[in-house]
Design an enzyme around this catalytic site. Structure first.
Site, PDB file in Angstrom:
ATOM      1  N   PHE A   1       0.993  -1.226  -0.181  1.00 47.15           N
ATOM      2  CA  PHE A   1      -0.048   0.055  -0.027  1.00 47.15           C
ATOM      3  C   PHE A   1       0.965   1.230  -0.101  1.00 47.15           C
ATOM      4  O   PHE A   1       1.827   1.373   1.042  1.00 47.15           O
ATOM      5  CB  PHE A   1      -0.757   0.023   1.212  1.00 47.15           C
ATOM      6  CG  PHE A   1      -1.686   1.439   1.550  1.00 47.15           C
ATOM      7  CD1 PHE A   1      -2.888   1.617   1.006  1.00 47.15           C
ATOM      8  CD2 PHE A   1      -0.787   2.520   2.073  1.00 47.15           C
ATOM      9  CE1 PHE A   1      -3.463   2.814   1.169  1.00 47.15           C
ATOM     10  CE2 PHE A   1      -1.680   3.806   2.048  1.00 47.15           C
ATOM     11  CZ  PHE A   1      -2.792   3.851   1.653  1.00 47.15           C
ATOM     12  N   GLU A   2       0.674   2.144  -1.010  1.00 50.74           N
ATOM     13  CA  GLU A   2       1.424   3.392  -0.964  1.00 50.74           C
ATOM     14  C   GLU A   2       0.601   4.263  -1.465  1.00 50.74           C
ATOM     15  O   GLU A   2      -0.121   4.099  -2.753  1.00 50.74           O
ATOM     16  CB  GLU A   2       2.745   3.401  -1.755  1.00 50.74           C
ATOM     17  CG  GLU A   2       3.514   2.590  -1.320  1.00 50.74           C
ATOM     18  CD  GLU A   2       5.022   2.641  -2.180  1.00 50.74           C
ATOM     19  OE1 GLU A   2       4.871   2.687  -3.297  1.00 50.74           O
ATOM     20  OE2 GLU A   2       6.138   2.590  -1.416  1.00 50.74           O
ATOM     21  N   ILE A   3       0.430   5.512  -1.001  1.00 54.00           N
ATOM     22  CA  ILE A   3      -0.139   6.532  -1.679  1.00 54.00           C
ATOM     23  C   ILE A   3       1.103   7.744  -1.847  1.00 54.00           C
ATOM     24  O   ILE A   3       1.643   7.742  -0.935  1.00 54.00           O
ATOM     25  CB  ILE A   3      -1.327   7.432  -1.154  1.00 54.00           C
ATOM     26  CG1 ILE A   3      -2.326   6.286  -1.080  1.00 54.00           C
ATOM     27  CG2 ILE A   3      -1.719   8.584  -2.057  1.00 54.00           C
ATOM     28  CD1 ILE A   3      -3.819   6.657  -0.388  1.00 54.00           C
TER      29      ILE A   3
ATOM     30  N   HIS B   1      11.965   2.034  -0.563  1.00 58.36           N
ATOM     31  CA  HIS B   1      11.433   3.283  -0.791  1.00 58.36           C
ATOM     32  C   HIS B   1      11.405   3.998   0.629  1.00 58.36           C
ATOM     33  O   HIS B   1      11.320   5.142   0.673  1.00 58.36           O
ATOM     34  CB  HIS B   1       9.745   2.833  -1.191  1.00 58.36           C
ATOM     35  CG  HIS B   1       9.426   2.834  -2.480  1.00 58.36           C
ATOM     36  ND1 HIS B   1       8.134   2.421  -3.006  1.00 58.36           N
ATOM     37  CD2 HIS B   1      10.405   2.494  -3.607  1.00 58.36           C
ATOM     38  CE1 HIS B   1       8.359   2.271  -4.163  1.00 58.36           C
ATOM     39  NE2 HIS B   1       9.472   2.311  -4.603  1.00 58.36           N
TER      40      HIS B   1
END
Ligand SMILES: Nc1nc2c(ncn2[C@@H]2O[C@H](COP(=O)(O)OP(=O)(O)OP(=O)(O)O)[C@@H](O)[C@H]2O)c(=O)[nH]1
Ligand SMILES: [Mg+2]
Length: 431
Positions: A317-319, A354
C-alpha cells in the site's frame, strides 16, 4: 312510480360503480404503497457515457463503470475547481460526512491507481478493485493504470475495465526495466539464488520477484502512462479495505504537502538486505545534498544512522508523489543502489528501498500515516484503534487483528519520532 324508477336508476348506477371498481382493481395487479426513492438511486441514473478507447503508445484505455448521480459534466468535478469551495469532510461533524452516494463534487487531483500484475492475477486483483471502488473510488472515479512485463490479455482488460469507475490504461514494461542490467554478474547472482533457496528465504530463489522489486523501486513511475500523473495509489491483488473513506486521500496528500504515506510498517527480513545499509551510507556520503534536515532517521536507526534497525513502511500500500520519485534526489539514490547490485546479489525489497528514501530525503511532515484507511495484505491488518472511529467509518475489520501496536510493527516508533499521540486503547492491542 317516479320514486320507484329513480330507485332503479340508483341501483343501476351503484352496480355500475361496483363493477368499475372491481375492473380497476383486477387490472392493476397488487396494490403496493408508493416507493420513495432516495436521491441518486438507479432511476436518476444518466446512462454511462460511451466508451472511448484511448490510443497511442502502450495505452489501451476506456471509460469505466457508471456513476449513479449524473454525469461528470453535470456535476462540478475536475482539476481546476477551487478546493476552498469544496471542503472535505474529515470527521463526522463536518458537512457532507454522511453523503456517500453518487459522485462527489469537487476538485480532482492529477492522480491514478497503479497495479503491477500478471494476467493470472485477474481474480485476485478483481477482489482488490471491487473493495477500493466500494469504499472510495465509485465516488471519485480516478483512473487506474495496469502494468505488466507481458501484454495484458483481453479477459484481464475487459474485467478490470468493467470494475473501475475511472478510465483504465494498460502498459507493457520495456525489457530494460525488467531484466538483469549489464553490470550484474549472472553467475554470482545464480549462486545467491541457490544459496537462498537452501536457506529457505522467502522468494530467495526467484528471478521474477527480483525484477519486480527492482521495477517497483526504480521504474514504475517512469512508465509512459505514469508520466501523465502527479500522485499514485498502489494496489496489489487480494488486498482488502475495511472502512469507508469519506475524503479524497489524494487531496490530503496534495493540500497537506505530503509526498509519501503508509498504513502498515514492520521489520524487514535481515537475510534479504545484509548490505543495504552499507549501500545507503555510501549514497549519503556521496550525496549529502539530498539528505534533508528534519528527516526521519530516527525511524530507521537507533544509533543516529550507524546501523539500520530494519523498520520500513509496507509498500504494497502506498499513496505517494510521482514527482518526488522522479526527482534528481530519488534518481541518484536508486542509481547508486542499483549499481551496488543488491537487487540481484541479495534480495532487496522495494519496501525498504522506498522507505529509506522517504525517511532520509523527505521532511518528517511529508510522510503521512493514513489511520482511516483500514487495510489487509496477507498476513497483516491495519484496523483503526477505537470503537468510535470504527463505527463512524463503518469498518468490518476485527480490532484484534490490528498490527499497529504489536511488537513486530514499527508504527509505535513512527508515532514517537513524530511526537504523535497514540489512540486511546492502543496498550490493549500490543499482543
Ligand atoms: N507482471 C508481473 N507482476 C508481478 C510479478 N511478480 C509479482 N508481480 C506483482 O507485483 C506485486 C508484488 O508481488 P507479490 O507476489 O504480491 O509480492 P509480495 O506482496 O511481496 O508477496 P505476497 O505475500 O505473495 O503478496 C503484485 O502486484 C504482483 O501482482 C511478475 O512476474 N510479473
Ligand atoms: Mg503482495
Amino acid at each position: 312510480m317516479a320514486a320507484g324508477s329513480a330507485r332503479y336508476v340508483r341501483y343501476i348506477l351503484f352496480a355500475f360503480f361496483v363493477l368499475a371498481v372491481f375492473y380497476f382493481i383486477s387490472n392493476s395487479g397488487t396494490i403496493e404503497p408508493p416507493i420513495k426513492l432516495p436521491a441518486g438511486s438507479a432511476t436518476d441514473e444518466t446512462p454511462a457515457k460511451g466508451k472511448s478507447p484511448t490510443t497511442g503508445g502502450t495505452t489501451v484505455g476506456s471509460t469505466g463503470g457508471s456513476s449513479n448521480a449524473g454525469t461528470k459534466d453535470e456535476l462540478r468535478v475536475g482539476p481546476n475547481l477551487d478546493p476552498a469551495e469544496f471542503p472535505m469532510p474529515m470527521s463526522p461533524a463536518d458537512p457532507g460526512w454522511d453523503d456517500l452516494s453518487g459522485v462527489r463534487e469537487g476538485p480532482r487531483m492529477n492522480a491514478t491507481f497503479v497495479t503491477l500484475a500478471r494476467n493470472g492475477d485477474i481474480w485476485e486483483i478483481a477482489r482488490s478493485i471491487r473493495q477500493v471502488e466500494d469504499r472510495f473510488n465509485r465516488r471519485y472515479n480516478y483512473d487506474w493504470v495496469f502494468l505488466n512485463d507481458k501484454p495484458f490479455d483481453a479477459a484481464f482488460k475487459k474485467l478490470t475495465t468493467s470494475l473501475v469507475s475511472g478510465k483504465t490504461f494498460y502498459g507493457e514494461i520495456p525489457k530494460e526495466h525488467w531484466s538483469f542490467p549489464p553490470h550484474i554478474d549472472q553467475d554470482k547472482a545464480k549462486k545467491v539464488r541457490e544459496d537462498m533457496a537452501q536457506r529457505k528465504i522467502i522468494y530467495g530463489d526467484s528471478i521474477s520477484y527480483r525484477h519486480m522489486c527492482r521495477f517497483e523501486s526504480g521504474f514504475f513511475f517512469h512508465q509512459p502512462l505514469m508520466l501523465n500523473y502527479d500522485y499514485y495509489w498502489r494496489v496489489e491483488p487480494s488486498v482488502e479495505l475495511f472502512c469507508d473513506i469519506h475524503y479524497d486521500p489524494f487531496r490530503v496528500m496534495h493540500e497537506g504537502g505530503k509526498k509519501y504515506s503508509f498504513v502498515l510498517s514492520l521489520y524487514e527480513y535481515v537475510e534479504t538486505i545484509p548490505t543495504l545499509w552499507e549501500s545507503v551510507k555510501k549514497f549519503i556520503k556521496n550525496h549529502p545534498e539530498h539528505i534533508v534536515p528534519g528527516n526521519s532517521m530516527g525511524f530507521l536507526s537507533d544509533d543516529g544512522g550507524d546501523s539500520y534497525n530494519h523498520c520500513h513502511f509496507w509498500s504494497n500500500f502506498e499513496i505517494g508523489s510521482l514527482r518526488w520519485l522522479r526527482s534528481q534526489a530519488y534518481t541518484d539514490y536508486f542509481e547508486s543502489l542499483d549499481q551496488d547490485g543488491g537487487f540481484f546479489y541479495e534480495r532487496w525489497g522495494d519496501a525498504p528501498v522506498h522507505s529509506i528514501a522517504a525517511a532520509l530525503m523527505l521532511k518528517k511532515e511529508e510522510i503521512h500515516f493514513f489511520n482511516d484507511i483500514a487495510y489487509y495484505h496477507v498476513p497483516f491488518t491495519h484496523c483503526p484503534t477505537g470503537d468510535k472511529i470504527r463505527q463512524q467509518l463503518k469498518c468490518h475489520c476485527n480490532p484484534k487483528d490490528n498490527f499497529d501496536w504489536k511488537g513486530y510493527s514499527c508504527t509505535s516508533r513512527y508515532f514517537e519520532i513524530n511526537g504523535l499521540e497514540k489512540p486511546e486503547g492502543w496498550e490493549n492491542q500490543q499482543d
